[in-house]
Structure formats: structure tokens, C-alpha cells
Design an enzyme around this catalytic site. Structure first.
Site, PDB file in Angstrom:
ATOM      1  N   GLY A 252       0.816  -1.213   0.000  1.00 55.19           N
ATOM      2  CA  GLY A 252       0.000   0.000   0.000  1.00 55.19           C
ATOM      3  C   GLY A 252       0.851   1.265   0.000  1.00 55.19           C
ATOM      4  N   ASP A 253       1.932   1.251   0.780  1.00 57.01           N
ATOM      5  CA  ASP A 253       2.862   2.383   0.793  1.00 57.01           C
ATOM      6  C   ASP A 253       3.508   2.556  -0.579  1.00 57.01           C
ATOM      7  OD1 ASP A 253       2.315   2.458   3.539  1.00 57.01           O
ATOM      8  OD2 ASP A 253       3.995   1.130   3.987  1.00 57.01           O
TER       9      ASP A 253
END
Length: 312
Positions: A252-253
């Protein structure tokens, strides 16, 4: 330049054991210590993509010094603000196919330290093109602290990409100060809407609601199933290539890093979606969290399928 914000960073410590024995001594030889936090994962991936990137937040004590040293080694500019408290440790014990985590809460930020950060952040927001806001808030900061950061960025037309959840995301969506992009997953979007879960039709209906009208980009990630994305009034369905994930933590990052880099490079619409999501796929193929093989970017983008959703 892209500025990543990690307000509650940590030194991530990983211990790998064949067996975890309780109430006795465990000796470990396989140990890793890295500068951790969602925003620092974003910064690392941006650096690997060749972007000019700086990182900011709060750092204190010897652990804060460790993180500063790590940033210098990998070539990320250090915009962190010093605090009296000690930066936290986050420990992961990997054993017998399981992962047991021990997470410190971190320091309490004083009123003076918060004010100093806002002063510095205002200077930075005027200088950079894009700001990413990731993760939780340390103790001492109000729930609407991110709202204040978005307000400052909007004054300078600096685009903000947000990756957070819970009360922080709720406060921002309700505020008049909107980020340029938010990236909730399905569970986080459901929580925002007061639901336990959402199917794809419900996700699309939510994205078409007035709740997100003033947020240009909403990227709802669906793990290995890809994403549903809103760009202004247009909806897209993205399908990721089937890969054998090595370590999906930090994907996600990496998606945030991908969208930030893509925006900085002038990508739009489907091209931006393909690029942003592809960086998340590449993270899942690496053992280290917040790492990609930049040589595989073109391959991943070619494998990503993005179609416009036509709804009556």
C-alpha cells in the site's frame, strides 16, 4: 521534489526464529533493523524510482539518530523535526510460519514541538510539488492534525496524497480542506461508511456519492484483485497481474509512492493508475518491506489491466 510525512516513525526490528520459546531465553542470529514507518516506506520506494525525495516527521533520542543515519546512507533528504521524546521500536518475531509483533506507542509530542513542526512544514509545502501523508498520529497531536497539513498545502497548490484510516480519514473527508488523492482499502472504506464490508457495486456507488466529489482521486485497493479508482467523475477497474507474493507488507505504501512519482512525471488517467498500482505489485515480489526492483517497472505496467467503468 516529493516530501513524505511519517509523524510516528519507528526502528523496525525483525527477529527470525525456528521456534519461539515462552518464559525462557531465545537466542537469535537472524536480525534486521531498518528505518520504519509507512511514510518512510514511501520515501524508500520513491528513491528507488529515481525521484528527488525528502522525509519529515518527528525524531528523538538514539533511535531517531539511527533513522537519520539510515536516511543519509540511502540518499533521502532529512527534513525531520527533533523532539525530546524517544522514537519507538517496533519488533516483529517471525517463527514457525507466524509473525508476532510488539509495537511501542511512541513519544508524546508537546505543544511546542507540534508548533515547530507546523512552522517547518509550511516552509516545506511552499518548496515541494507533492506531499504524502501516511500512517497514524503520535500521542499529543489532535485528530485533525492532518487536516491542518492539507490546509497548508492547499494554500500553495501543493498536491497531497493521503494514506490513513479511522478517525483521521473521517476528519479529512468531512473537512473543507481536501487532499488530491486518498487510498483506502476496502475495509477502510467500509469503516468510513459505517459498514462491515462492501462489494464492488457498493464501492462504486460510494465513490459516486457526494462524499468524495471534491477529492480528485480515490484509489480503493482490493489486494491481489487490483483496485477500483475514481478520477473526478470517471470510474476505473484495475486488475493486477497474478504473481507469487514474497512479502505483500508495504505494498500500500508502494502504491502511494507509485502515484506520487506518476503525478510528478505528468501521467494521467489510466496511465497513472497502471503505474501507481504496478509499484505496489513490485513491492510484493521483494522480501524487504518498502523495496522494489525498478528494472521491472515496465513489465508490471504492461501487465496491469485498467478499464473504464460505464455505469447507467
Amino acid at each position: 521534489m516529493i516530501l513524505t510525512i511519517t509523524l510516528n516513525p519507528a526502528v523496525d526490528i525483525s527477529y527470525k526464529l525456528d521456534n519461539l520459546l515462552l518464559d525462557t531465553v531465545n537466542r537469535v542470529e537472524d536480525v534486521s533493523k531498518t528505518a520504519g514507518g509507512k511514510g518512510l516506506n514511501v520515501a524508500r520506494v520513491l528513491q528507488q524510482l529515481g525521484e528527488d525525495v525528502a522525509a519529515s516527521g518527528f525524531l528523538g533520542g538514539s533511535l531517531g539518530d539511527f533513522i537519520r543515519t539510515q536516511l543519509a546512507v540511502i540518499g533521502i533528504q532529512d527534513f525531520f523535526v527533533p523532539i525530546d521524546g524517544e522514537t519507538r521500536n517496533c519488533i516483529a518475531v517471525i517463527h514457525e510460519g507466524k509473525q508476532t509483533e510488539i509495537l511501542e506507542t511512541g513519544p508524546v509530542i508537546s505543544v511546542g514541538e507540534a508548533a515547530l513542526f507546523l512552522d517547518k512544514f509550511t516552509e516545506y509545502a511552499e518548496q515541494v510539488e507533492i506531499v504524502t501523508l501516511s500512517g497514524s498520529l503520535p500521542k499529543g497531536l489532535p485528530t485533525d492534525f492532518y487536516v491542518e497539513l492539507v490546509k497548508i498545502c492547499n494554500q500553495y497548490d501543493t498536491q497531497v496524497l493521503l494514506d490513513s484510516n479511522g478517525a483521521i480519514l473521517t476528519a479529512l473527508v468531512a473537512s473543507e480542506h481536501k487532499p488530491y488523492l486518498i487510498k483506502p482499502n476496502e475495509e477502510e472504506l467500509a469503516d468510513l461508511l459505517g459498514q462491515t464490508s462492501l462489494d464492488e457495486t457498493q464501492i462504486m456507488e460510494a465513490l459516486e456519492s457526494t462524499l468524495f466529489t471534491d477529492i480528485p482521486w480515490v484509489v480503493v485497493t482490493l489486494g491481489a484483485d487490483g483496485a477500483i479508482v475514481k478520477n473526478n467523475k470517471t470510474l476505473y477497474r484495475a486488475k493486477a497481474p497474478k504473481v507469487k507474493a514474497v512479502n505483500p507488507v508495504g505494498s500500500g505504501d508502494s502504491v502511494i509512492a507509485g502515484f506520487a512519482a506518476g503525478i510528478a512525471r505528468g501521467l494521467e488517467d489510466a496511465a497513472l493508475i497502471k503505474y501507481g498500482l504496478s509499484i505496489g505489485v513490485l513491492n510484493a515480489l521483494e522480501e524487504k518491506t518498502g523495496h522494489i526492483n525498478a528494472e521491472k517497472v515496465e513489465w508490471a505496467v504492461e501487465q496491469m489491466l485498467v478499464d473504464r467503468i460505464e455505469r447507467g
